[in-house]
Design a protein around this motif. Structure first.
Motif, PDB file in Angstrom:
ATOM      1  N   LEU A 101      40.589  50.472  89.189  1.00 27.58           N
ATOM      2  CA  LEU A 101      39.138  50.496  89.402  1.00 27.58           C
ATOM      3  C   LEU A 101      38.628  51.927  89.541  1.00 27.58           C
ATOM      4  N   ASN A 102      39.301  52.723  90.340  1.00 24.85           N
ATOM      5  CA  ASN A 102      38.878  54.113  90.508  1.00 24.85           C
ATOM      6  C   ASN A 102      39.065  54.917  89.232  1.00 24.85           C
ATOM      7  N   GLU A 103      40.118  54.612  88.489  1.00 25.35           N
ATOM      8  CA  GLU A 103      40.355  55.323  87.228  1.00 25.35           C
ATOM      9  C   GLU A 103      39.255  55.003  86.214  1.00 25.35           C
ATOM     10  N   LEU A 104      38.842  53.762  86.171  1.00 25.80           N
ATOM     11  CA  LEU A 104      37.764  53.379  85.263  1.00 25.80           C
ATOM     12  C   LEU A 104      36.447  54.027  85.676  1.00 25.80           C
ATOM     13  N   ARG A 105      36.173  54.067  86.976  1.00 22.13           N
ATOM     14  CA  ARG A 105      34.939  54.704  87.442  1.00 22.13           C
ATOM     15  C   ARG A 105      34.940  56.201  87.131  1.00 22.13           C
ATOM     16  N   ALA A 106      36.087  56.836  87.279  1.00 25.34           N
ATOM     17  CA  ALA A 106      36.180  58.263  86.979  1.00 25.34           C
ATOM     18  C   ALA A 106      35.952  58.528  85.494  1.00 25.34           C
ATOM     19  N   ALA A 107      36.423  57.621  84.649  1.00 24.98           N
ATOM     20  CA  ALA A 107      36.309  57.819  83.203  1.00 24.98           C
ATOM     21  C   ALA A 107      34.950  57.419  82.654  1.00 24.98           C
ATOM     22  N   LEU A 108      34.352  56.350  83.210  1.00 24.81           N
ATOM     23  CA  LEU A 108      33.142  55.778  82.619  1.00 24.81           C
ATOM     24  C   LEU A 108      31.881  56.009  83.446  1.00 24.81           C
ATOM     25  N   GLY A 109      32.049  56.368  84.702  1.00 26.30           N
ATOM     26  CA  GLY A 109      30.902  56.506  85.591  1.00 26.30           C
ATOM     27  C   GLY A 109      30.894  55.397  86.617  1.00 26.30           C
ATOM     28  N   GLN A 110      30.413  55.699  87.806  1.00 28.97           N
ATOM     29  CA  GLN A 110      30.422  54.758  88.916  1.00 28.97           C
ATOM     30  C   GLN A 110      29.691  53.466  88.576  1.00 28.97           C
ATOM     31  N   ASN A 111      28.544  53.571  87.907  1.00 32.19           N
ATOM     32  CA  ASN A 111      27.719  52.392  87.628  1.00 32.19           C
ATOM     33  C   ASN A 111      28.214  51.571  86.439  1.00 32.19           C
ATOM     34  N   ALA A 112      29.220  52.060  85.748  1.00 31.45           N
ATOM     35  CA  ALA A 112      29.735  51.345  84.569  1.00 31.45           C
ATOM     36  C   ALA A 112      30.810  50.338  84.937  1.00 31.45           C
ATOM     37  N   VAL A 113      31.175  50.260  86.201  1.00 31.86           N
ATOM     38  CA  VAL A 113      32.229  49.346  86.643  1.00 31.86           C
ATOM     39  C   VAL A 113      31.674  48.430  87.727  1.00 31.86           C
ATOM     40  N   LYS A 114      31.763  47.118  87.507  1.00 28.16           N
ATOM     41  CA  LYS A 114      31.300  46.124  88.469  1.00 28.16           C
ATOM     42  C   LYS A 114      32.496  45.345  88.969  1.00 28.16           C
ATOM     43  N   SER A 115      32.633  45.257  90.293  1.00 32.48           N
ATOM     44  CA  SER A 115      33.772  44.536  90.847  1.00 32.48           C
ATOM     45  C   SER A 115      33.374  43.507  91.899  1.00 32.48           C
ATOM     46  N   GLY A 116      32.118  43.499  92.313  1.00 27.59           N
ATOM     47  CA  GLY A 116      31.667  42.501  93.274  1.00 27.59           C
ATOM     48  C   GLY A 116      31.495  41.139  92.636  1.00 27.59           C
ATOM     49  N   ALA A 117      31.757  40.093  93.399  1.00 29.39           N
ATOM     50  CA  ALA A 117      31.693  38.728  92.863  1.00 29.39           C
ATOM     51  C   ALA A 117      30.316  38.404  92.299  1.00 29.39           C
ATOM     52  N   ASP A 118      29.259  38.774  93.011  1.00 30.91           N
ATOM     53  CA  ASP A 118      27.903  38.471  92.545  1.00 30.91           C
ATOM     54  C   ASP A 118      27.584  39.245  91.266  1.00 30.91           C
ATOM     55  N   ASP A 119      27.993  40.506  91.206  1.00 29.96           N
ATOM     56  CA  ASP A 119      27.726  41.322  90.025  1.00 29.96           C
ATOM     57  C   ASP A 119      28.469  40.797  88.803  1.00 29.96           C
ATOM     58  N   MET A 120      29.661  40.257  89.029  1.00 29.46           N
ATOM     59  CA  MET A 120      30.474  39.792  87.905  1.00 29.46           C
ATOM     60  C   MET A 120      30.159  38.366  87.478  1.00 29.46           C
ATOM     61  N   ALA A 121      29.446  37.622  88.316  1.00 27.75           N
ATOM     62  CA  ALA A 121      29.235  36.190  88.062  1.00 27.75           C
ATOM     63  C   ALA A 121      28.707  35.879  86.658  1.00 27.75           C
ATOM     64  N   PRO A 122      27.707  36.613  86.125  1.00 29.13           N
ATOM     65  CA  PRO A 122      27.209  36.269  84.793  1.00 29.13           C
ATOM     66  C   PRO A 122      28.211  36.522  83.679  1.00 29.13           C
ATOM     67  N   TYR A 123      29.246  37.302  83.947  1.00 29.97           N
ATOM     68  CA  TYR A 123      30.188  37.708  82.910  1.00 29.97           C
ATOM     69  C   TYR A 123      31.439  36.837  82.862  1.00 29.97           C
ATOM     70  N   VAL A 124      31.691  36.064  83.895  1.00 24.69           N
ATOM     71  CA  VAL A 124      32.949  35.317  83.956  1.00 24.69           C
ATOM     72  C   VAL A 124      32.755  33.830  83.674  1.00 24.69           C
ATOM     73  N   ALA A 125      31.547  33.434  83.268  1.00 19.74           N
ATOM     74  CA  ALA A 125      31.278  32.042  82.903  1.00 19.74           C
ATOM     75  C   ALA A 125      30.434  32.004  81.638  1.00 19.74           C
ATOM     76  N   ASP A 126      30.593  30.946  80.866  1.00 23.20           N
ATOM     77  CA  ASP A 126      29.767  30.809  79.666  1.00 23.20           C
ATOM     78  C   ASP A 126      28.420  30.206  80.051  1.00 23.20           C
ATOM     79  N   TRP A 127      27.438  30.317  79.160  1.00 25.49           N
ATOM     80  CA  TRP A 127      26.067  29.916  79.500  1.00 25.49           C
ATOM     81  C   TRP A 127      25.928  28.409  79.707  1.00 25.49           C
ATOM     82  N   ARG A 128      26.849  27.627  79.156  1.00 30.32           N
ATOM     83  CA  ARG A 128      26.781  26.179  79.345  1.00 30.32           C
ATOM     84  C   ARG A 128      27.448  25.737  80.638  1.00 30.32           C
ATOM     85  N   GLY A 129      28.165  26.652  81.291  1.00 29.11           N
ATOM     86  CA  GLY A 129      28.824  26.312  82.539  1.00 29.11           C
ATOM     87  C   GLY A 129      30.104  25.524  82.368  1.00 29.11           C
ATOM     88  N   ARG A 130      30.657  25.498  81.153  1.00 30.17           N
ATOM     89  CA  ARG A 130      31.879  24.736  80.916  1.00 30.17           C
ATOM     90  C   ARG A 130      33.127  25.543  81.243  1.00 30.17           C
TER      91      ARG A 130
END
Length: 499
Positions: free
Chosen positions: A30-59
């Motif tokens: 996580l820290n390596e990615l933030r150092a390479a891409l920028g602090q705001n380019a890495v999301k690790s909180g559950a709420d921040d990641m929620a839209p990315y870990v499920a499909d739009w139909r909820g299946r």
């Protein structure tokens, strides 16, 4: 070294680094990615990641170490290298509008996956009206690409119901179809060149604009329709066409699918390549839309068991296309192919007609669980499929409600069934068996993703699967990209390969 049945060979990448740490927050990636891409380019909180870990139909819902959002191809390359150095997996993601779960991470507890979103790679790089070429980054929304071409006086013909949120990278990686395939072909037919990040982080610059380049294997075709399993598409060059100068949209009542196919051939004979879209819609689909959305209304006063939505357009100025269509439809009435018709008189009316077609999937969703099938058969066998499929489904799922619509001009039928989830396996088995029996495919344009990955061994011959595995092993030996999609390679199988 030979693969172990999953398309992956041996590799020196270490096994999953997650196991060395008690929590994800402790992982140095996580820290390596933030150092390479920028602090705001890495999301690790559950709420921040929620839209990315499920499909739009909820299946489909998975879990990820984090979500990374590089802003350029170099950032994508850096992210891939870093994830690979820790033995992780990368799940490329565009607009996440797919229907087969191809852009969500695994739900397996042992997974160590990073979602790599392309949304910040959203620049239109070039629109060349002389070369008829559009060059865009992977995160450009499809509708924005269409508008960029239109502003230059050109047509970018890929058009989907999800074009307001679908991104170019996903369109390419799934070889998306849409309503204009009849005239312009699939995405595969429109791509001139690609830029792709490979599994070792190298950047393949195949972003050419040539119509003719006979210098060996056409490498770009490997990545089109590969669902992100061979490389991450970061930019694409497309062919453009002249804008339409005249257009007619017709909503037609037809006696049935056989008459619709005859009408298709009749219109093609009468107006030729001016016929750009030809959609068949069952009455039950129209009723569902009208019931679900009070803002819609039936285009015709009379009722019919089937309808056709056809669009005829031309880039030629002065061509009386409206007269051509009216004369052609007059003959169709005489032949009994059409029983009622309405023609859009302006853009608002055209939009209303297309709205009925485009809202079918949403109307299905509002009416509960549905089992979706994106099949194709030879155009001549469409009436056979539609005659046999409903009874076949009802024989295994009493009370189910079959619904059929689709891009009949290219043989693609969306045969969906409103039914409980527990009936889905039995329903899909008989639908796919019928499609294949008629010389068709279990996936016309949606891809394989997670939902159909277990079906390929049943419907794809072993030699074809072996060739696919060999290509995968050559380009991504660790099965790092999009594990578990397309080919049956999940965390467990990949781990066994890693040794």
């Amino acid at each position: 070294m030979a693969s172990r049945g999953n398309g992956c060979g041996k590799t020196q990448i270490p096994p999953f680094g997650l196991r060395k740490f008690s929590t994800l927050a402790e992982h140095p990636l996580l820290n390596e990615l933030r150092a390479a891409l920028g602090q705001n380019a890495v999301k690790s909180g559950a709420d921040d990641m929620a839209p990315y870990v499920a499909d739009w139909r909820g299946r489909y819902r998975g879990a990820a170490v984090c979500v990374v959002e590089p802003c350029n191809v170099q950032g994508v390359s850096a992210a891939v290298r870093l994830v690979a150095s820790h033995g992780g997996r990368v799940v490329p993601q565009g607009g996440n509008t797919g229907l087969v779960g191809g852009a969500v991470p695994s739900s397996e507890p042992a997974a160590f996956e990073v979602v790599l979103s392309l949304r910040r790679l959203n620049r239109v790089l070039d629109v060349d009206a002389l070369d008829n070429v559009l060059v865009v980054e992977a995160g450009v929304i499809l509708k924005n690409a269409q508008e960029a071409a239109r502003d230059a006086g050109r047509l970018f013909p890929i058009s989907l119901a999800a074009e307001g949120s679908a991104q170019i990278g996903g369109v390419v990686s799934t070889n998306a179809g849409g309503i204009n395939v009849l005239r312009y072909g699939n995405t595969r037919d429109l791509v001139l060149g690609l830029e792709v990040v490979l599994a070792d982080g190298s950047i393949w610059n195949g972003l050419k604009r040539l119509r003719k380049d006979n210098t060996g294997y056409d490498l770009k075709q490997l990545f089109i329709g590969a669902e992100g399993t061979l490389g991450i598409v970061t930019a694409a060059a497309f062919r453009l066409y002249p804008l339409s100068q005249a257009q007619t949209t017709a909503f037609l009542a037809v006696p049935g699918p056989h008459a619709a196919i005859q009408l298709l051939r009749h219109l093609q004979s009468e107006v030729g390549d001016c016929l750009s879209a030809f959609e068949l819609i069952e009455r039950a689909c129209v009723d569902l839309v009208l019931e679900s959305n009070p803002a819609t209304q039936s285009p015709l006063n009379s009722s019919s068991p089937w309808y056709v939505l056809a669009e005829i357009s031309t880039p030629m100025k002065g061509l009386a296309i409206g007269t051509m269509v009216e004369e052609s439809l007059a003959t169709a009435f005489e032949l009994g192919l059409v029983t009622d018709a309405t023609l859009a008189q302006n853009e608002n009316q055209r939009a209303m007609l297309w709205r009925i077609r485009e809202e079918i999937s949403e109307a299905e969703r509002r009416n509960g669980p549905s089992v979706k099938h994106d099949i194709s058969v030879p155009v001549s066998r469409i009436p056979d499929f539609l005659a046999e499929a409903p009874a076949t489904v009802l024989a295994v799922a009493c009370g189910a409600r079959p619904l059929a619509f689709g891009h009949v001009g290219d043989g693609n039928i969306h045969f969906n069934v409103l039914a409980p989830e527990e009936a889905s396996e039995a329903i899909s088995a008989v639908v796919y068996d019928l499609a294949v029996k008629l010389g068709g495919s279990i996936s016309a344009e949606h891809g394989i993703g997670l939902s159909k990955v277990g079906l390929l061994p049943r419907y794809k011959d072993e030699l074809s699967l072996s060739l696919m595995r060999a290509i995968r092993a050559a380009l991504d030996p660790a099965c790092m990209f999009n594990p578990g999609k397309l080919l049956a390679t999940g965390v467990k199988e990949a781990d066994e390969t890693l040794g």
